[in-house]
Design an enzyme around this catalytic site. Structure first.
Site, PDB file in Angstrom:
ATOM      1  N   ARG A 151      38.580  35.450  32.646  1.00 48.15           N
ATOM      2  CA  ARG A 151      38.180  37.033  33.037  1.00 48.15           C
ATOM      3  C   ARG A 151      39.725  37.670  33.426  1.00 48.15           C
ATOM      4  O   ARG A 151      40.278  38.622  32.419  1.00 48.15           O
ATOM      5  CB  ARG A 151      37.554  37.048  34.124  1.00 48.15           C
ATOM      6  N   ASP A 152      40.471  37.230  34.277  1.00 53.21           N
ATOM      7  CA  ASP A 152      41.620  37.876  34.690  1.00 53.21           C
ATOM      8  C   ASP A 152      42.752  37.514  33.747  1.00 53.21           C
ATOM      9  O   ASP A 152      43.566  38.262  33.434  1.00 53.21           O
ATOM     10  CB  ASP A 152      41.975  37.397  36.056  1.00 53.21           C
TER      11      ASP A 152
ATOM     12  N   HIS B 196      46.048  34.058  45.233  1.00 55.27           N
ATOM     13  CA  HIS B 196      46.120  34.459  43.798  1.00 55.27           C
ATOM     14  C   HIS B 196      47.624  34.816  43.364  1.00 55.27           C
ATOM     15  O   HIS B 196      48.055  35.956  43.386  1.00 55.27           O
ATOM     16  CB  HIS B 196      45.150  35.460  43.447  1.00 55.27           C
TER      17      HIS B 196
ATOM     18  N   HIS C  46      50.842  35.616  41.239  1.00 59.25           N
ATOM     19  CA  HIS C  46      51.396  35.827  39.719  1.00 59.25           C
ATOM     20  C   HIS C  46      53.016  35.372  39.566  1.00 59.25           C
ATOM     21  O   HIS C  46      53.705  35.271  40.700  1.00 59.25           O
ATOM     22  CB  HIS C  46      51.429  37.448  39.420  1.00 59.25           C
TER      23      HIS C  46
ATOM     24  N   CYS D 252      47.692  41.733  35.320  1.00 62.41           N
ATOM     25  CA  CYS D 252      46.911  43.052  35.681  1.00 62.41           C
ATOM     26  C   CYS D 252      47.247  44.162  35.034  1.00 62.41           C
ATOM     27  O   CYS D 252      48.488  44.672  34.827  1.00 62.41           O
ATOM     28  CB  CYS D 252      47.481  43.266  37.171  1.00 62.41           C
TER      29      CYS D 252
ATOM     30  N   ASN E 170      49.458  35.530  35.226  1.00 62.27           N
ATOM     31  CA  ASN E 170      49.055  34.673  36.544  1.00 62.27           C
ATOM     32  C   ASN E 170      49.898  33.248  36.119  1.00 62.27           C
ATOM     33  O   ASN E 170      50.403  33.040  35.398  1.00 62.27           O
ATOM     34  CB  ASN E 170      47.586  34.346  36.082  1.00 62.27           C
TER      35      ASN E 170
END
Length: 297
Positions: free
Chosen positions: A14-15, A206, A208, A239, A248
């Site tokens: 997803r991300d 989370h 990056h 993002c 990420n």
């Protein structure tokens, strides 16, 4: 002596994929998810119910869920931005959803075109209905320590957003260093503020890796008792609404760190490396993951 377990939330399907320029079709997204589960991951983001006009990479998430065994003990959370997204998730049989907010007013307005408070008001009935239907609800808070528009974000900007997420019924809130500008000192500071009110097992990080700080920041989280981390196989994605958010942290890199430091992830790093190699072959690029590159050298 048994090793302390650490939970990994795989966000690649997803991300990760939502910010890759080459969309993958349903068949390859399902194969990616199956590969990740076979490597030992037990929570894998399966997609999001957002408008395909804005995020075409996430089109047909309902078809992805339809090809997964949602009763096999694996969690497949999907991102929902609003009531329409929740309705689609319910129709597709999703059992886990994720909702999102930001600690930055500017980021909230750029990302979802409303203020922080308006975004939280929008998600309250969504979370209530999801919980009423037996779903698990996870929260995401963006811009943990810095915003691409506002700059530095102070811990006192983060705490009320996290509190609101828990008041809605989220079982866990994932704290996103959205542009990867955080350092261990900053991560310690915001976690100190949060841990004065919440338990470490309620929080996830989370990170990056835009500035190469993700692994250092994960270590900072470990030092404060955090035991759940989001990561993306191969280091895919970032993002799409945050300029400069290059990607990420790679799941391979996180697993290598944790296993080497004596934690238990339950993930086969070699299978994960092969999955990252396969994914980036499909994307026609090299994986940013340092561990992936090292295994292939």
């Amino acid at each position: 002596m048994s090793r302390e377990p650490v939970n990994l939330v795989e966000v690649g399907p997803r991300d990760g994929l939502q910010n890759e320029s080459r969309p993958l079709d349903v068949e390859r997204r399902v194969e990616l998810i199956h590969r990740l589960v076979d490597a030992g991951l037990t929570t894998v983001e399966a997609g999001s119910f957002v408008s395909p006009k804005w995020v075409p990479q996430m089109a047909d998430t309902d078809q992805v869920l339809d090809r997964l065994d949602l009763d096999a003990g694996i969690h497949y959370p999907v991102l929902v931005p609003n009531q329409k997204g929740l309705d689609a998730a319910l129709s597709a049989g999703a059992k886990d959803i994720a909702i999102f907010g930001a600690a930055s007013e500017s980021f909230s307005k750029k990302n979802i075109n409303c203020s922080i408070e308006e975004s939280l008001d929008r998600f309250r009935p969504v979370a209530e209905q999801a919980l009423g239907n037996g779903m698990r609800v996870r929260g995401y808070v963006s811009c943990l320590v810095a915003c691409p528009y506002e700059g530095r974000i102070e811990p006192n900007q983060v705490v009320p957003v996290v509190r609101a997420m828990f008041e809605m019924g989220c079982y866990e809130v994932s704290l996103g260093d959205t542009i990867g500008r955080g350092t261990p000192k900053q991560i310690h500071a915001v976690l100190d503020a949060l841990l004065s009110e919440f338990k470490p097992e309620q929080l996830a990080l989370h990170c990056h890796d835009t500035y190469g700080m993700a692994i250092a920041n994960i270590v900072a989280g470990l030092e404060k008792g955090i035991r759940t981390f989001d990561a993306s196989v191969g280091g895919a994605g970032g993002c799409p609404y945050a300029p400069g958010a290059s990607g990420n942290v790679a799941t391979e890199d996180v697993v290598y760190l944790l296993e080497s430091e004596g934690f238990e992830t339950g993930v086969d790093v070699e299978a994960l490396v092969e999955t990252g190699k396969w994914l980036f072959g499909e994307l026609d690029k090299m994986p940013p993951s340092k561990v992936n590159q090292a295994y292939q050298s």
